[in-house]
Design an enzyme around this catalytic site. Structure first.
Site, PDB file in Angstrom:
ATOM      1  N   LYS A  57       4.203   4.000   1.567  1.00 19.37           N
ATOM      2  CA  LYS A  57       4.870   4.452   0.340  1.00 19.37           C
ATOM      3  C   LYS A  57       5.707   5.711   0.518  1.00 19.37           C
ATOM      4  CE  LYS A  57       3.357   1.561  -2.977  1.00 19.37           C
ATOM      5  NZ  LYS A  57       4.214   0.888  -3.971  1.00 19.37           N
ATOM      6  N   SER A 312      -0.303  -1.955   5.616  1.00 21.05           N
ATOM      7  CA  SER A 312       0.451  -1.107   4.699  1.00 21.05           C
ATOM      8  C   SER A 312      -0.202   0.227   4.382  1.00 21.05           C
ATOM      9  CB  SER A 312       0.728  -1.858   3.394  1.00 21.05           C
ATOM     10  OG  SER A 312      -0.479  -2.361   2.846  1.00 21.05           O
TER      11      SER A 312
END
Length: 326
Positions: A57, A312
């Site tokens: 992110k 991720s």
């Protein structure tokens, strides 16, 4: 579609995040010694858990905030997130010397909240629904003049996330299949845009938990489909509990994504365990789903000699991680 993020936009985002986000490695996942599965395609893991906030992110958050005019940045930013995007906004805001306010569900794992506070951000708790999060963040933006940094439904954020796809093709030019976790869709939107622009023949496959498969249903229906918070809340993958993919990410999914695979809760746990023991990589549940698909759903994936799964994030609650490793 003209509103889709382009390769030049992703390349500009890569320039913005250079020196802030880590160019994460593609870590080879050891081949299974079992002769029955030894001929499976090679698997490389894109270790986004090695980012400074432990998740991909930071790419999108920093790219978006750094692109703001100076006056907007100075007024501060606000976002809503279950954790990793919140940490990314907090990290980017601190790096740029501006205020960040984070609207977070009260169910967010404590380890993620603590890190946001440690980065100097202000946290506002709400109920764990998309509506509560978005409405509260919108009110704070209007009342205080903050700029909203959406977690996924934003072209600047998508371009930033797409830098992971740019790196995958640059580091593995012959990649055949790229497996990407899906939550709100920002990561798969950006990664698919980059991969298809640079290597059109490669297949991009989204991965979700069976218990939060709104993107799978959306792709089948041809439009975004919502799941209730009570349903998505059942999965261990807290980062993937978003109830509906964003409109702009969904447009990218329709244009670039070749399919969506779902994985079970047991497969997520097993993938976390194997990533830790065999690849020496820590994955949170949502971060492990793409690798779970590669390990346990190979027959459902396109043929190809080299697969890349995106890990991720690695911001897992320590107690949960210890339980998974048993």
């Amino acid at each position: 579609m003209s509103d889709l993020v382009s390769l030049p936009e992703i390349e500009r985002a890569a320039e913005r995040i250079a020196g802030v986000a880590v160019r994460t490695p593609l870590v080879p996942f050891p081949r299974d010694p079992d002769p029955a599965t030894a001929q499976q395609p090679a698997l490389l893991v894109k270790a986004e858990s090695l980012q400074p906030i432990g998740a991909f992110k930071v790419r999108g958050a920093y790219a978006a905030i750094a692109s703001l005019p100076e006056a907007e940045r100075a007024a501060g930013v606000v976002t809503h997130s279950s954790g990793n995007h919140a940490q990314a906004v907090a990290y980017a805001a601190r790096a740029l010397g501006i205020k960040a306010v984070l609207v977070m569900p009260h169910t967010t794992p404590g380890v993620k909240v603590e890190r946001c506070i440690a980065l100097g951000a202000e946290v506002v708790y709400v109920e764990p629904t998309a509506r509560a999060r978005a409405e509260t963040a919108g009110k704070l933006a209007s009342a205080h003049g903050f700029t909203m940094i959406p977690p996924y439904d934003d072209a600047r954020v998508i371009a930033g996330q797409g830098t992971a796809g740019l790196e995958i093709v640059q580091d593995c030019p012959d990649v055949d299949v790229v497996l990407v976790p899906i939550s709100g869709g920002g990561l798969i939107a950006g990664v698919s845009a980059a991969v298809k622009a640079l290597r059109p023949e490669a297949k991009v496959i989204g991965v979700e938990p069976e218990l939060a498969a709104d993107a799978r249903d959306s792709m089948a229906a041809g439009h975004p489909v919502s799941w209730d918070a009570e349903k998505t809340g059942r999965t261990i993958a807290d980062a993937l509990r978003v109830q509906r993919v964003g409109d702009l990410p969904f447009a990218h999914i329709q244009a670039h994504v070749d399919g969506i695979v779902t994985v079970t809760e047991d497969e997520i746990r097993r993938a976390m365990r194997r990533l830790a023991r065999e690849a020496r990589l820590i994955a949170e549940p949502g971060g492990a789903v793409a690798t779970a698909a590669a390990l346990y759903h190979g027959a459902e994936l396109p043929a190809g000699g080299t697969r890349v799964s995106i890990l991720s994030g690695g911001n897992v609650d320590p107690a949960l991680f210890l339980d998974v490793l048993k």
